[in-house]
Write a protein that holds these residues in place. Structure first.
Motif, PDB file in Angstrom:
ATOM      1  N   LEU A 115     -13.011   2.229 -14.407  1.00 24.40           N
ATOM      2  CA  LEU A 115     -13.555   0.957 -14.866  1.00 24.40           C
ATOM      3  C   LEU A 115     -13.686   0.907 -16.384  1.00 24.40           C
ATOM      4  O   LEU A 115     -13.278  -0.062 -17.020  1.00 24.40           O
ATOM      5  N   ALA A 116     -14.245   1.961 -16.955  1.00 25.88           N
ATOM      6  CA  ALA A 116     -14.487   1.951 -18.398  1.00 25.88           C
ATOM      7  C   ALA A 116     -13.197   1.811 -19.190  1.00 25.88           C
ATOM      8  O   ALA A 116     -13.171   1.185 -20.257  1.00 25.88           O
ATOM      9  N   GLU A 117     -12.094   2.383 -18.661  1.00 25.81           N
ATOM     10  CA  GLU A 117     -10.806   2.291 -19.359  1.00 25.81           C
ATOM     11  C   GLU A 117      -9.914   1.192 -18.791  1.00 25.81           C
ATOM     12  O   GLU A 117      -8.762   1.062 -19.187  1.00 25.81           O
ATOM     13  N   GLN A 118     -10.456   0.411 -17.852  1.00 27.62           N
ATOM     14  CA  GLN A 118      -9.728  -0.699 -17.231  1.00 27.62           C
ATOM     15  C   GLN A 118      -8.357  -0.266 -16.708  1.00 27.62           C
ATOM     16  O   GLN A 118      -7.332  -0.895 -16.957  1.00 27.62           O
ATOM     17  N   LEU A 119      -8.395   0.830 -15.916  1.00 24.39           N
ATOM     18  CA  LEU A 119      -7.171   1.403 -15.364  1.00 24.39           C
ATOM     19  C   LEU A 119      -6.811   0.804 -14.010  1.00 24.39           C
ATOM     20  O   LEU A 119      -5.727   1.076 -13.486  1.00 24.39           O
ATOM     21  N   ILE A 120      -7.711   0.014 -13.432  1.00 24.87           N
ATOM     22  CA  ILE A 120      -7.439  -0.652 -12.156  1.00 24.87           C
ATOM     23  C   ILE A 120      -7.870  -2.108 -12.270  1.00 24.87           C
ATOM     24  O   ILE A 120      -8.586  -2.504 -13.201  1.00 24.87           O
ATOM     25  N   GLU A 170      -8.021  10.286 -14.503  1.00 28.83           N
ATOM     26  CA  GLU A 170      -7.200  10.212 -15.718  1.00 28.83           C
ATOM     27  C   GLU A 170      -5.726   9.997 -15.406  1.00 28.83           C
ATOM     28  O   GLU A 170      -4.971   9.513 -16.253  1.00 28.83           O
ATOM     29  N   ALA A 171      -5.293  10.332 -14.203  1.00 26.97           N
ATOM     30  CA  ALA A 171      -3.887  10.157 -13.826  1.00 26.97           C
ATOM     31  C   ALA A 171      -3.470   8.695 -13.876  1.00 26.97           C
ATOM     32  O   ALA A 171      -2.293   8.385 -14.093  1.00 26.97           O
ATOM     33  N   LEU A 172      -4.426   7.790 -13.677  1.00 26.58           N
ATOM     34  CA  LEU A 172      -4.100   6.363 -13.701  1.00 26.58           C
ATOM     35  C   LEU A 172      -3.731   5.874 -15.104  1.00 26.58           C
ATOM     36  O   LEU A 172      -3.134   4.803 -15.247  1.00 26.58           O
ATOM     37  N   ARG A 173      -4.068   6.665 -16.130  1.00 25.16           N
ATOM     38  CA  ARG A 173      -3.641   6.284 -17.479  1.00 25.16           C
ATOM     39  C   ARG A 173      -2.120   6.236 -17.565  1.00 25.16           C
ATOM     40  O   ARG A 173      -1.549   5.329 -18.185  1.00 25.16           O
ATOM     41  N   LEU A 174      -1.477   7.209 -16.960  1.00 25.24           N
ATOM     42  CA  LEU A 174      -0.014   7.254 -16.980  1.00 25.24           C
ATOM     43  C   LEU A 174       0.574   6.059 -16.244  1.00 25.24           C
ATOM     44  O   LEU A 174       1.516   5.416 -16.722  1.00 25.24           O
ATOM     45  N   ASP A 232       0.844  -1.197   0.000  1.00 25.12           N
ATOM     46  CA  ASP A 232       0.000   0.000   0.000  1.00 25.12           C
ATOM     47  C   ASP A 232       0.876   1.244   0.000  1.00 25.12           C
ATOM     48  O   ASP A 232       1.709   1.429   0.894  1.00 25.12           O
ATOM     49  N   ALA A 233       0.689   2.115  -0.993  1.00 29.75           N
ATOM     50  CA  ALA A 233       1.440   3.373  -1.064  1.00 29.75           C
ATOM     51  C   ALA A 233       0.705   4.531  -0.392  1.00 29.75           C
ATOM     52  O   ALA A 233       1.234   5.643  -0.319  1.00 29.75           O
ATOM     53  N   HIS A 234      -0.528   4.305   0.072  1.00 27.42           N
ATOM     54  CA  HIS A 234      -1.285   5.283   0.862  1.00 27.42           C
ATOM     55  C   HIS A 234      -1.442   6.637   0.165  1.00 27.42           C
ATOM     56  O   HIS A 234      -1.346   7.687   0.811  1.00 27.42           O
ATOM     57  N   HIS A 235      -1.675   6.621  -1.135  1.00 18.70           N
ATOM     58  CA  HIS A 235      -1.986   7.834  -1.916  1.00 18.70           C
ATOM     59  C   HIS A 235      -0.843   8.842  -1.972  1.00 18.70           C
ATOM     60  O   HIS A 235      -1.070  10.006  -2.325  1.00 18.70           O
ATOM     61  N   ARG A 236       0.368   8.470  -1.666  1.00 17.14           N
ATOM     62  CA  ARG A 236       1.407   9.472  -1.412  1.00 17.14           C
ATOM     63  C   ARG A 236       2.312   9.779  -2.597  1.00 17.14           C
ATOM     64  O   ARG A 236       3.264  10.549  -2.460  1.00 17.14           O
ATOM     65  N   LEU A 237       2.030   9.208  -3.768  1.00 16.44           N
ATOM     66  CA  LEU A 237       2.912   9.401  -4.911  1.00 16.44           C
ATOM     67  C   LEU A 237       2.220  10.197  -6.013  1.00 16.44           C
ATOM     68  O   LEU A 237       1.001  10.134  -6.180  1.00 16.44           O
ATOM     69  N   THR A 238       3.010  10.946  -6.776  1.00 14.68           N
ATOM     70  CA  THR A 238       2.498  11.559  -7.987  1.00 14.68           C
ATOM     71  C   THR A 238       2.296  10.462  -9.032  1.00 14.68           C
ATOM     72  O   THR A 238       2.822   9.351  -8.882  1.00 14.68           O
ATOM     73  N   PRO A 239       1.577  10.731 -10.113  1.00 14.93           N
ATOM     74  CA  PRO A 239       1.387   9.684 -11.125  1.00 14.93           C
ATOM     75  C   PRO A 239       2.695   9.128 -11.681  1.00 14.93           C
ATOM     76  O   PRO A 239       2.825   7.909 -11.850  1.00 14.93           O
ATOM     77  N   ILE A 240       3.677   9.977 -11.956  1.00  9.74           N
ATOM     78  CA  ILE A 240       4.926   9.457 -12.527  1.00  9.74           C
ATOM     79  C   ILE A 240       5.720   8.685 -11.474  1.00  9.74           C
ATOM     80  O   ILE A 240       6.377   7.682 -11.790  1.00  9.74           O
ATOM     81  N   GLU A 241       5.661   9.111 -10.216  1.00  8.39           N
ATOM     82  CA  GLU A 241       6.297   8.336  -9.146  1.00  8.39           C
ATOM     83  C   GLU A 241       5.612   6.981  -8.983  1.00  8.39           C
ATOM     84  O   GLU A 241       6.270   5.952  -8.775  1.00  8.39           O
ATOM     85  N   ALA A 242       4.273   6.968  -9.093  1.00 10.00           N
ATOM     86  CA  ALA A 242       3.530   5.720  -9.004  1.00 10.00           C
ATOM     87  C   ALA A 242       3.906   4.776 -10.134  1.00 10.00           C
ATOM     88  O   ALA A 242       4.052   3.564  -9.928  1.00 10.00           O
ATOM     89  N   ALA A 243       4.057   5.328 -11.333  1.00 12.18           N
ATOM     90  CA  ALA A 243       4.466   4.506 -12.479  1.00 12.18           C
ATOM     91  C   ALA A 243       5.844   3.897 -12.238  1.00 12.18           C
ATOM     92  O   ALA A 243       6.087   2.714 -12.532  1.00 12.18           O
ATOM     93  N   ARG A 244       6.742   4.709 -11.696  1.00 15.95           N
ATOM     94  CA  ARG A 244       8.097   4.221 -11.395  1.00 15.95           C
ATOM     95  C   ARG A 244       8.055   3.093 -10.377  1.00 15.95           C
ATOM     96  O   ARG A 244       8.733   2.064 -10.526  1.00 15.95           O
ATOM     97  N   PRO A 254      -3.303   9.744  -5.465  1.00 19.56           N
ATOM     98  CA  PRO A 254      -4.680  10.186  -5.229  1.00 19.56           C
ATOM     99  C   PRO A 254      -5.494  10.045  -6.514  1.00 19.56           C
ATOM    100  O   PRO A 254      -5.136  10.598  -7.552  1.00 19.56           O
ATOM    101  N   ALA A 255      -6.587   9.308  -6.450  1.00 15.57           N
ATOM    102  CA  ALA A 255      -7.293   8.919  -7.671  1.00 15.57           C
ATOM    103  C   ALA A 255      -8.526   9.766  -7.960  1.00 15.57           C
ATOM    104  O   ALA A 255      -9.314   9.434  -8.838  1.00 15.57           O
ATOM    105  N   GLU A 256      -8.701  10.876  -7.217  1.00 19.00           N
ATOM    106  CA  GLU A 256      -9.780  11.783  -7.598  1.00 19.00           C
ATOM    107  C   GLU A 256      -9.615  12.222  -9.048  1.00 19.00           C
ATOM    108  O   GLU A 256     -10.579  12.394  -9.784  1.00 19.00           O
ATOM    109  N   ASN A 257      -8.348  12.412  -9.455  1.00 16.57           N
ATOM    110  CA  ASN A 257      -8.034  12.656 -10.864  1.00 16.57           C
ATOM    111  C   ASN A 257      -7.889  11.295 -11.536  1.00 16.57           C
ATOM    112  O   ASN A 257      -6.801  10.737 -11.629  1.00 16.57           O
TER     113      ASN A 257
END
Length: 408
Positions: A280-285, A251-255, A216-228, A246-249
């Motif tokens: 869900l629609a873009e199967q990002l999780i 679209e960030a999960l696309r990265l 668990d990363a506890h929402h603490r990473l930016t999208p590019i840090e999460a990708a890394r 943080p997944a309120e955005n």
């Protein structure tokens, strides 16, 4: 049959809980969980001042109509306080309906789809050596899937680690610290990103490839840090990587998805199907993390998971100690019935909590199964609960090395 009485019960047996008790005119009692960690009294007031007066005299069997009344009829929709209150009502009504039917609740949800619900426990330590010891202990308890977390060198206490560096203070059962103000912890994403791959390597070397590992990363990473992070952990075959950003955005999960094949779990702070629409629609999780308690009850979470199933996304319901045994039992009844069940988080409640709620679900061979008695299979002892009055408590706040408040 009509609803005769609606009671909001607040107690703190090891941690704070908000429980809704609905009693019918012929004496059937249903329980619902309305606990919202660190904001419990907001839900309690919402229930007692705004919801309870609407329920007295209603037909307890009209679950769908009651759900729509509380969701559509209030104008102010969604959000954790509203959806936790709706969840408490919804689960209590399902409890009543199943008791009247003389069946365990999962039978009213379509019957069992599996023998038990695979569960994962929480192993942690201030360092890798202590973590390894904790993983061994969880395996001895029967867990076949384990979340692993450690302290980060140089940071001191870190949320999600059951013992804090310096003094050995334990908070296995409740990370929310009681007191007038939240505790503050330091956070450094660069130090964390350097550290985690070596942790996973050590655990795999000790336990081999078969053990299901989660982190668990506890929402603490930016999208590019999460990708890394996801990319750096691919070699260790994680069951999932949770709350990487943080997944309120949404679209960030696309990265993140573009850069890693590590399975992703998101959503323990989400409350409705609208929070998942893009994911869900873009199967990002790969896994939906919302619990029954915070997503509008069994009725609300079933809507989310039915949609998720169309995209081969499975359940991973949140199950920490701030979900009461009532909420956990509801999750297990739903999980046993769901076709697209994935895994259930399972943190053991304190002895005081179990004395108040007397849960009858069972853990065996790495999985959980709800009670076979009619309803949820949980009760509430007023006399025991009275010994544990509410105490203000907050989850910790994270600050960066320069003092800036960071994502929780």
């Amino acid at each position: 049959m009509r609803i005769r009485e609606v009671e909001v019960l607040v107690a703190s047996p090891g941690r704070n809980f908000v429980t809704l008790r609905i009693t019918t005119d012929d004496g059937v009692v249903g329980l619902g969980d309305g606990t919202l960690n660190g904001r419990e009294l907001a839900v309690a007031a919402y229930l007692s001042e705004h919801v309870a007066p609407l329920l007295e005299g209603r037909d307890p069997h009209a679950i769908e109509d009651t759900w729509q009344l509380l969701y559509r009829g209030a104008y102010w929709r969604r959000g954790p306080v509203t959806m936790s209150a709706i969840a408490a009502v919804d689960v209590a009504l399902w409890d009543i309906k199943a008791q009247v039917a003389g069946l365990p609740l999962y039978q009213l949800l379509g019957g069992a789809s599996r023998e038990r619900c695979l569960a994962y426990g929480h192993a942690s330590g201030v360092d890798v050596a202590e973590l390894i010891e904790s993983v061994h202990a969880h395996r001895e308890q029967g867990f076949r899937a384990i979340r692993v977390q450690t302290g980060v060198p140089g940071l001191g206490p870190v949320y999600g680690v059951a013992s804090s560096a310096g003094g050995g203070e334990r908070y296995d059962f409740e990370p929310a610290r009681r007191g007038a103000l939240p505790a503050e912890e330091r956070w450094d994403s660069r130090a964390y990103l350097r550290h985690v791959p070596s942790v996973m390597e050590s655990v795999r070397q000790e336990f081999g490839p078969e053990l299901m590992l989660l982190h668990d990363a506890h929402h603490r990473l930016t999208p590019i840090e999460a990708a890394r992070l996801g990319k750096s952990l691919e070699a260790y075959d994680l069951f999932w990587l949770e709350d990487v950003t943080p997944a309120e955005n949404q679209e960030a999960l696309r990265l993140v998805r573009h850069h890693t094949t590590t399975p992703l779990a998101i959503g323990e702070v989400f409350n409705t199907v609208w929070d998942y629409r893009t994911l869900l629609a873009e199967q990002l999780i790969d896994y939906v993390r919302s619990p029954v308690t915070h997503a509008g009850g069994i009725t609300g979470l079933r809507r989310i998971l039915d949609l998720a199933g169309q995209y081969q996304v499975r359940s991973g319901m949140h199950g920490p100690t701030d979900v009461s045994p009532v909420g956990m039992a509801a999750s297990l009844h739903l999980g046993l019935a769901l076709h697209n069940f994935g895994i259930q988080e399972y943190m053991l409640h304190s002895a005081e909590t179990n004395a108040v709620f007397s849960p009858r679900f069972t853990f065996d061979d790495g999985g959980l199964r709800p009670s076979e008695e009619p309803g949820l299979g949980v009760s509430y002892d007023d006399e025991v609960a009275a010994r544990f009055p509410y105490e203000r408590a907050y989850l910790p706040i994270a600050r960066r090395p320069d003092g800036t408040v960071h994502d929780w």
